[in-house]
Write a protein that holds these residues in place. Structure first.
Motif, short mmCIF file in Angstrom:
data_model
loop_
_atom_site.label_atom_id
_atom_site.label_comp_id
_atom_site.label_asym_id
_atom_site.label_seq_id
_atom_site.Cartn_x
_atom_site.Cartn_y
_atom_site.Cartn_z
N GLU A 61 -45.00 -63.38 15.30
CA GLU A 61 -46.43 -63.15 15.49
C GLU A 61 -46.73 -62.35 16.75
OE1 GLU A 61 -48.16 -67.00 15.12
OE2 GLU A 61 -47.99 -66.93 12.93
N GLU A 62 -45.77 -62.23 17.66
CA GLU A 62 -46.01 -61.46 18.88
C GLU A 62 -45.53 -60.03 18.78
OE1 GLU A 62 -44.38 -63.66 22.12
OE2 GLU A 62 -45.84 -65.28 21.90
N ARG A 63 -44.89 -59.68 17.66
CA ARG A 63 -44.40 -58.30 17.55
C ARG A 63 -45.51 -57.40 17.01
NH1 ARG A 63 -39.50 -61.03 15.88
NH2 ARG A 63 -40.05 -60.72 13.70
N ASP A 64 -45.38 -56.09 17.30
CA ASP A 64 -46.38 -55.11 16.87
C ASP A 64 -46.03 -54.59 15.47
OD1 ASP A 64 -47.68 -55.32 19.28
OD2 ASP A 64 -46.40 -53.78 20.21
N PRO A 65 -47.02 -54.02 14.79
CA PRO A 65 -46.74 -53.50 13.43
C PRO A 65 -45.66 -52.42 13.45
CG PRO A 65 -49.10 -53.58 13.86
CD PRO A 65 -48.44 -53.95 15.15
N ASP A 66 -45.54 -51.66 14.55
CA ASP A 66 -44.52 -50.60 14.52
C ASP A 66 -43.18 -51.05 15.13
OD1 ASP A 66 -45.64 -50.74 16.92
OD2 ASP A 66 -46.08 -48.59 17.14
N ASP A 67 -43.04 -52.32 15.47
CA ASP A 67 -41.70 -52.82 15.84
C ASP A 67 -40.84 -52.86 14.58
OD1 ASP A 67 -41.92 -53.29 18.56
OD2 ASP A 67 -42.86 -55.26 18.26
N PRO A 68 -39.51 -52.84 14.73
CA PRO A 68 -38.67 -52.93 13.53
C PRO A 68 -38.97 -54.20 12.73
CG PRO A 68 -37.32 -52.60 15.50
CD PRO A 68 -38.73 -52.79 15.97
#
Ligand code: SF4
Length: 493
Positions: A113-120
């Motif tokens: 939930e803390e990752r961004d949409p453009d993270d892998p």
């Protein structure tokens, strides 16, 4: 970093099988343990081969290095987070904290939930996902449950068509073996590989793997036996024996040593024919263990001729009563016969696996185990490995209690005391009861157990696990006011 680059260069120079390519879809294939352990995983190697078989995909490896600091990939030395997909293969419960460390050291925020949409997109597969994917749920965007042979090409096709996280997850939702922890409340059924996609065979050979210079090949997947404690029966789906000619064709003639893999290898219908063919080809081979009821002198002699130094079989229950309870289908005569043929074939030493802490276990059961071990030692030196029984989901023991750290420690001491004076004829190695307790918690835990692991990245020991579990509000599921037994049983149980 220079030291790590130097170490990777040296390892790369000693290994055979790396695939160097460039392609538009980048995947990091990571293992939450050190290089030697990851390279001994046939599942990890299979995923590497399947991913790189796609013409527009390049998969590069990363491991949880012993050296501190950021990780880099083995093939091009790029940053592991510079990828579209970040895929992890996890085998064991106790690698859960390593998974968190791996994500952090790869430069990713561990919580989904803390990752961004453009993270892998973080994908997690491997044996642990079939056993219990729930502690992995806070970290993974997608969990692959079951055989990767079917799922990996479909995931790549989905990414090819979508190219973006949310659209990708929309596309794959509902595929067999695909679990989306952020979207689904129940895990799906296992994905099962079609027999024609097997055998899984090594991509790499390296002296730095846990099985050095060994070409691994899986000759059978699944097991038809009813052993109640074992996940093989339910986890790998129907038994698929790979025909002998296909196995032999998949083994390069120039590899010096072959590691034969299978849930119950001595049940493989062509085990003797395969062993004989390898002896004739002057290729050494090894099996992890034999079933005591299946091994005979002919097979033991083939094992010797194939260069095996160690002869291993599992009793798995301290007494006949408990082996019957576990439906192990092995009796004392089988154990003694296995020891006898091992000696006649020239093995001076054999390893025997035992479990203790089983449901209903008593002092009499332990007495019988001590007597049986002494009887086995008449035939050669016995290396006895005692593991605490860890109840698993998807098995008939899903609702059995873990016997407890103190009771298990005292039972192990009881056995050690009785057999101590027979050293070195009998050597005992026991698996830590404390870590078995942690394994039992993870094996039947939910997402909160994953959150406890997140707190243990810096410092992990038994006391820290207990503290972290309390902090996240974990309760033993069997002591909860309303035990969630369907969840514990899982699908397929
Ligand atoms: S313990 Fe061995 S024989 Fe029994 S089900 Fe598991 S793999 Fe098969």
């Amino acid at each position: 970093m220079d030291l790590l680059r130097e170490r990777i260069r040296a390892r790369r120079a000693r290994e055979r099988g790396a695939i160097l390519k460039d392609a538009p879809i980048r995947v990091t294939l990571a293992y939450p343990n050190r290089y030697g352990v990851g390279m001994a995983s046939l599942g990890f190697q299979t995923a590497y081969r399947l991913l790189n078989a796609e013409p527009d995909v390049v998969a590069e490896r990363a491991f949880l290095e012993e050296l501190p600091g950021e990780l880099i990939t083995y093939e091009s030395g790029r940053h592991p987070a510079e990828a579209h997909l970040f895929a992890v293969s996890i085998a064991y419960e106790l690698d859960l904290t390593n998974l968190v460390r791996l994500l952090i050291r790869a430069g990713l925020r561990p919580l989904r939930e803390e990752r961004d949409p453009d993270d892998p997109i973080v994908l997690v597969g491997g044996p642990l996902t079939s056993s219990n994917p729930w502690p992995l749920a806070p970290f993974a965007d997608l969990i692959v449950i079951g055989d990767g042979e079917e799922v990996i090409p479909q995931l790549i096709e989905a990414f090819r068509r979508t190219g973006e996280k949310e659209a990708f997850l929309d596309w794959v939702e509902g595929l067999p073996g695909v679990f989306l922890p952020g979207r689904m409340e129940r895990e799906p059924r296992f994905a099962t590989a079609r027999p024609e996609t097997l055998p899984a065979a090594a991509q790499f050979i390296t002296p730095d793997a846990e099985f050095p210079d060994t070409f691994l090949i899986e000759v059978e997947r699944g097991c038809p036996r009813p052993c109640t404690f074992c996940l093989a029966r339910v986890m790998y789906g129907p038994t698929r024996n790979v025909p002998l000619d296909r196995v032999l064709a998949a083994i390069p003639e120039d590899v010096p040593k072959v590691g034969l893999i299978g849930a119950a290898l001595t049940d493989y219908p062509w085990v003797k024919a395969l062993s004989r063919a390898l002896v004739e080809r002057r290729q050494r081979f090894s099996y992890s263990s034999v079933r005591a009821d299946r091994v005979d002198l002919e097979l033991a002699e083939l094992m010797r001729a194939g260069g095996m130094k160690s002869f291993t079989f599992a009793a798995d229950g301290p007494s006949q009563r408990l082996r019957d309870l576990l439906k192990k289908q092995i009796d004392r005569r089988d154990l003694l016969k296995a020891a006898r043929v091992a000696r006649e074939a020239g093995f001076k030493r054999f390893k025997v696996y035992q479990m203790i802490g089983l449901p209903t276990e008593t002092e009499e059961d332990l007495e019988e185990m001590i007597e049986d071990t002494l009887a086995l030692a008449e035939y050669g030196q016995v290396a006895l490995t005692i593991s605490p029984f860890v109840p698993k989901r998807h098995t008939p023991h899903f609702a059995d209690r873990f016997a407890g750290v103190k009771p298990i420690e005292s039972r192990i001491k009881r056995v050690e005391k009785a057999l101590r004076r027979h050293r070195p004829r009998i050597e005992i190695r026991s698996v830590s009861a404390r870590w078995a307790w942690v394994e039992a918690v993870i094996a039947r835990g939910g997402p909160e157990v994953g959150l406890a692991a997140l707190r243990l990245v810096e410092r992990e020991n038994f006391a820290a696990w207990k503290r972290a579990l309390t902090e996240v509000g974990w309760r033993d599921p069997l002591n909860a006011p309303e035990p969630n037994l369907p969840f514990l049983a899982g699908v397929g149980a």
